[in-house]
Design a protein around this motif. Sequence first.
Motif, mmCIF file in Angstrom:
data_model
loop_
_atom_site.group_PDB
_atom_site.id
_atom_site.type_symbol
_atom_site.label_atom_id
_atom_site.label_comp_id
_atom_site.label_asym_id
_atom_site.label_seq_id
_atom_site.Cartn_x
_atom_site.Cartn_y
_atom_site.Cartn_z
ATOM 1 N N ALA A 49 6.909 12.035 4.828
ATOM 2 C CA ALA A 49 7.064 12.468 3.400
ATOM 3 C C ALA A 49 5.515 12.485 2.854
ATOM 4 O O ALA A 49 5.420 13.160 2.025
ATOM 5 C CB ALA A 49 7.849 11.763 2.637
ATOM 6 N N TRP A 50 4.646 11.699 3.517
ATOM 7 C CA TRP A 50 3.181 11.813 2.913
ATOM 8 C C TRP A 50 2.583 13.086 2.941
ATOM 9 O O TRP A 50 1.574 13.018 2.221
ATOM 10 C CB TRP A 50 2.479 10.601 3.453
ATOM 11 C CG TRP A 50 3.041 9.344 3.292
ATOM 12 C CD1 TRP A 50 3.480 8.878 2.097
ATOM 13 C CD2 TRP A 50 2.896 8.263 3.806
ATOM 14 N NE1 TRP A 50 3.835 7.552 2.072
ATOM 15 C CE2 TRP A 50 3.383 6.860 3.210
ATOM 16 C CE3 TRP A 50 2.285 7.765 5.219
ATOM 17 C CZ2 TRP A 50 3.220 5.624 3.618
ATOM 18 C CZ3 TRP A 50 2.075 6.578 5.617
ATOM 19 C CH2 TRP A 50 2.783 5.637 4.939
ATOM 20 N N ASP A 51 2.849 14.155 3.967
ATOM 21 C CA ASP A 51 2.285 15.392 3.802
ATOM 22 C C ASP A 51 2.597 15.997 2.354
ATOM 23 O O ASP A 51 1.940 17.059 1.999
ATOM 24 C CB ASP A 51 2.748 16.018 4.928
ATOM 25 C CG ASP A 51 2.020 15.741 5.993
ATOM 26 O OD1 ASP A 51 0.752 15.127 5.960
ATOM 27 O OD2 ASP A 51 2.380 16.309 7.143
ATOM 28 N N LYS A 52 3.850 15.763 1.742
ATOM 29 C CA LYS A 52 4.351 16.324 0.730
ATOM 30 C C LYS A 52 3.961 15.544 -0.742
ATOM 31 O O LYS A 52 3.647 16.141 -1.868
ATOM 32 C CB LYS A 52 5.858 16.512 0.778
ATOM 33 C CG LYS A 52 6.213 17.013 1.891
ATOM 34 C CD LYS A 52 7.308 18.186 1.817
ATOM 35 C CE LYS A 52 7.769 18.915 3.040
ATOM 36 N NZ LYS A 52 7.632 18.113 4.429
ATOM 37 N N ALA A 53 3.713 14.323 -0.619
ATOM 38 C CA ALA A 53 3.653 13.421 -1.711
ATOM 39 C C ALA A 53 3.291 12.072 -1.441
ATOM 40 O O ALA A 53 3.625 11.505 -0.451
ATOM 41 C CB ALA A 53 4.977 13.709 -2.857
ATOM 42 N N THR A 54 2.396 11.362 -2.101
ATOM 43 C CA THR A 54 2.005 10.283 -2.111
ATOM 44 C C THR A 54 2.167 9.429 -3.406
ATOM 45 O O THR A 54 1.547 8.114 -3.555
ATOM 46 C CB THR A 54 0.565 10.102 -1.731
ATOM 47 O OG1 THR A 54 -0.513 10.844 -2.650
ATOM 48 C CG2 THR A 54 0.273 10.710 -0.172
ATOM 49 N N ALA A 102 0.878 -0.934 3.968
ATOM 50 C CA ALA A 102 0.747 0.717 3.255
ATOM 51 C C ALA A 102 1.937 0.628 2.206
ATOM 52 O O ALA A 102 3.061 0.301 2.434
ATOM 53 C CB ALA A 102 1.108 1.706 4.368
ATOM 54 N N GLY A 103 1.627 1.257 1.218
ATOM 55 C CA GLY A 103 2.793 1.363 -0.037
ATOM 56 C C GLY A 103 3.143 2.698 0.079
ATOM 57 O O GLY A 103 2.813 3.711 0.603
ATOM 58 N N ILE A 104 4.819 2.718 -0.081
ATOM 59 C CA ILE A 104 5.180 4.073 -0.030
ATOM 60 C C ILE A 104 4.574 5.155 -0.900
ATOM 61 O O ILE A 104 4.534 6.217 -0.495
ATOM 62 C CB ILE A 104 6.999 3.642 -0.168
ATOM 63 C CG1 ILE A 104 7.294 2.856 0.833
ATOM 64 C CG2 ILE A 104 7.700 5.118 -0.481
ATOM 65 C CD1 ILE A 104 8.841 2.474 0.504
ATOM 66 N N ALA A 105 4.707 4.743 -2.130
ATOM 67 C CA ALA A 105 3.858 5.819 -3.182
ATOM 68 C C ALA A 105 2.471 5.259 -3.240
ATOM 69 O O ALA A 105 2.495 4.776 -4.441
ATOM 70 C CB ALA A 105 4.849 5.932 -4.424
ATOM 71 N N ALA A 148 14.839 -4.033 -0.691
ATOM 72 C CA ALA A 148 15.256 -2.851 -0.669
ATOM 73 C C ALA A 148 15.113 -1.858 -1.694
ATOM 74 O O ALA A 148 14.734 -0.699 -1.518
ATOM 75 C CB ALA A 148 16.867 -2.950 -0.155
ATOM 76 N N ALA A 149 15.380 -2.463 -2.951
ATOM 77 C CA ALA A 149 15.318 -1.543 -4.004
ATOM 78 C C ALA A 149 13.968 -0.843 -4.080
ATOM 79 O O ALA A 149 13.841 0.259 -4.494
ATOM 80 C CB ALA A 149 15.520 -2.425 -5.404
ATOM 81 N N PRO A 150 12.728 -1.365 -3.922
ATOM 82 C CA PRO A 150 11.372 -1.033 -4.197
ATOM 83 C C PRO A 150 11.308 0.286 -3.097
ATOM 84 O O PRO A 150 10.341 1.077 -3.368
ATOM 85 C CB PRO A 150 10.468 -2.113 -3.965
ATOM 86 C CG PRO A 150 11.087 -3.241 -3.275
ATOM 87 C CD PRO A 150 12.499 -3.140 -3.967
ATOM 88 N N HIS A 151 12.092 -0.042 -2.001
ATOM 89 C CA HIS A 151 11.696 1.273 -1.317
ATOM 90 C C HIS A 151 12.409 2.667 -1.692
ATOM 91 O O HIS A 151 11.824 3.642 -1.774
ATOM 92 C CB HIS A 151 12.577 1.185 0.110
ATOM 93 C CG HIS A 151 12.047 -0.032 1.173
ATOM 94 N ND1 HIS A 151 12.081 -1.281 0.882
ATOM 95 C CD2 HIS A 151 11.352 0.371 2.341
ATOM 96 C CE1 HIS A 151 11.628 -1.697 1.937
ATOM 97 N NE2 HIS A 151 10.768 -0.886 2.602
ATOM 98 N N ILE A 152 13.500 2.510 -2.612
ATOM 99 C CA ILE A 152 13.979 3.752 -3.328
ATOM 100 C C ILE A 152 13.226 4.173 -4.620
ATOM 101 O O ILE A 152 12.943 5.091 -4.960
ATOM 102 C CB ILE A 152 15.421 3.315 -3.657
ATOM 103 C CG1 ILE A 152 16.289 3.397 -2.522
ATOM 104 C CG2 ILE A 152 16.048 4.548 -4.445
ATOM 105 C CD1 ILE A 152 16.293 4.195 -1.412
ATOM 106 N N ALA A 153 12.601 3.109 -5.163
ATOM 107 C CA ALA A 153 11.657 3.197 -6.282
ATOM 108 C C ALA A 153 10.429 4.142 -5.783
ATOM 109 O O ALA A 153 9.878 4.844 -6.445
ATOM 110 C CB ALA A 153 11.361 1.748 -7.115
ATOM 111 N N GLY A 154 9.939 3.499 -4.536
ATOM 112 C CA GLY A 154 8.669 4.244 -4.085
ATOM 113 C C GLY A 154 9.045 5.851 -3.655
ATOM 114 O O GLY A 154 8.347 6.687 -3.977
ATOM 115 N N LEU A 155 10.256 6.042 -3.262
ATOM 116 C CA LEU A 155 10.816 7.375 -2.818
ATOM 117 C C LEU A 155 10.861 7.906 -4.108
ATOM 118 O O LEU A 155 10.435 9.270 -4.319
ATOM 119 C CB LEU A 155 12.226 7.147 -2.126
ATOM 120 C CG LEU A 155 12.786 8.317 -1.668
ATOM 121 C CD1 LEU A 155 11.925 9.569 -1.090
ATOM 122 C CD2 LEU A 155 14.191 8.371 -1.048
#
Length: 594
Positions: free
Chosen positions: A150-155, A251-254, A414-421
């Motif tokens: 997903a990082w090619d689309k947004a960070t 590495a952070g998701i966002a 688990a929740a912060p994975h979705i917050a990052g997404l």
Amino acid sequence: MLAVVPGTAGAVEGSAPAAGAPLPAPQPGAVAQASDGPVERLIVGYKSKTTEAESNDAAAKDAKDKGKKAGESLAFERRLGTGAALVGLGAELGKEEAADVMAAFRADPDVEYVVPDRRVYATAVEPNDTDYARQWDLFEAAAGMNVPGAWDKATGAGVKVAVIDTGYVAHSDLAANVIAGYDFISDTRMSRDGDGPDGNPADTGDWMNKGDCGVDRFGRPVPDRDTNNSWHGTHVAGTIAATTGNGKGIAGIAHHATLQPVRVLGWCGGTDADIINAITWASGGTVQGVPANPSPADVINMSLGGGGACSPATQNAINGAVGRGTTVVVAAGNDNVNAADFQPANCNNVITVAASDRQGNRAAYSNYGAVVDVTAPGGETALGSANGIWSTLNTGIRSLGNETYAAYQGTSMAAPHIAGLAALMNQASPSMTPAQIESAIKTNARTLPGSCSGGCGAGLADAARTLGASDGTNPQPPTGKVFTNTANVTVPDTNTPVTSSLAVTGISGNAPTSLKVAVDIKHPYRGDLRIELVAPNGGSTQLKAAGSGDSAANVLTTYTVDASGAAAGGTWKLRVTDVYSGDTGYIDSWTLTF
């Protein structure tokens, strides 16, 4: 006969080519080597003041003459912005043939350099963070969340995420992304900082002795044992937006989002009243006696909860936040019971997240049930620390220590994975509402590769797939059955079709007129690929044609197919052919939604 419904293929299949490293101009007399792969064109730099440098006709004549010497058919195609000539070779040439042609140019004293016109591809560079290899939850094929895709689309650039939790303890892997937050703990004993609400959300520690917080309804001491500082909010924050590419840590998701620590949990937890104020303030609402939030959050993460129903007061605060455009993500809880009995997991207008382990099963501790919206990696350290979620922490046990990293498990992870997404989606499509973000995450979740008893929502969240669908529309979650094959199948560059099969069971009658075919194929040059769907009766339709004009990487999209001419039950196949030489790839996964 199957047919693709016109106009329904996803608009985003890959990413635009990234800029490669500049090609150095060889010094006079230097030898530029042919590339290892086939060569279709050459870039020829003539010395200034030469006729070929100034005249296209002269360059065309020179190309033709050089081709005769090398036994190939060359043609001048166009002048580049640097003044160099782009020369076509008439066909792809191997390394030796291309070297012969280049030698003919190098022998000419008017030629300053000649180099192959190399193909470059979009790349999502693996982060150089030293602990990235531990973050299976981001990238492992089996049960990771497919975040690097997903990082090619947004960070997360420009997106603000509030972490309503224990506050923040300084950490160099987070500092660049942390902005001013607030401490809402009103009980000075709970806050351990000597005062009430203020502008300093520093985590002063939440260690407790057995029984510090009284007893539960069964007369058992709370907590039931001595506990040390959790630095919980800092661990959650690292998953969302730790600095990435800085040569250290994780590495952070966002990782380009900002983190706003909002402190509500301390000694003996937190109170509804403080949490309600925190939700309101973080989302840009007004809280009496508290300065306005200068950076209202686009996303709120609440990895917290307790037993009981969602109170109207808490629900009103959540509704207000969502009404202001803030997506609210909450943990399902860690008691291996129905999340309907836990708040805020059972509140409306939130994304409730269950936890999966490294094998893609519902984690043994995770709550479950109809209120769960989606599942994300939460880890299971009982199976070893390598199976937990690795993130930022502090070594302090009952006082402040040094920054470190550690593995935790829980729906809190688990929740912060979705917050990052959600933060990635907010950057990619700022006009999406919280409801649309939730819908897109659920629509694009994939089937858990392991088992889930009790209900895990739409399945395991998939960041790359979700970003591919994040176009500002309101995607609807699938209403039928979903079948997925995640086994990798290599696609050779020999013009030989390969197939990946799906056994569809439990569906009678014919397939629908709008069969959804989600495809995830990794390939450096997607124009090489022809993709077909083959029904159980042998009928096929072409989902994607090959084409040399499409130079982007990867196929990540969903096609809609009129498959009503075939029975739904049976073995369906995705057939992929690489019609050009020089590159290989693989089918990562594909899904049919009936």
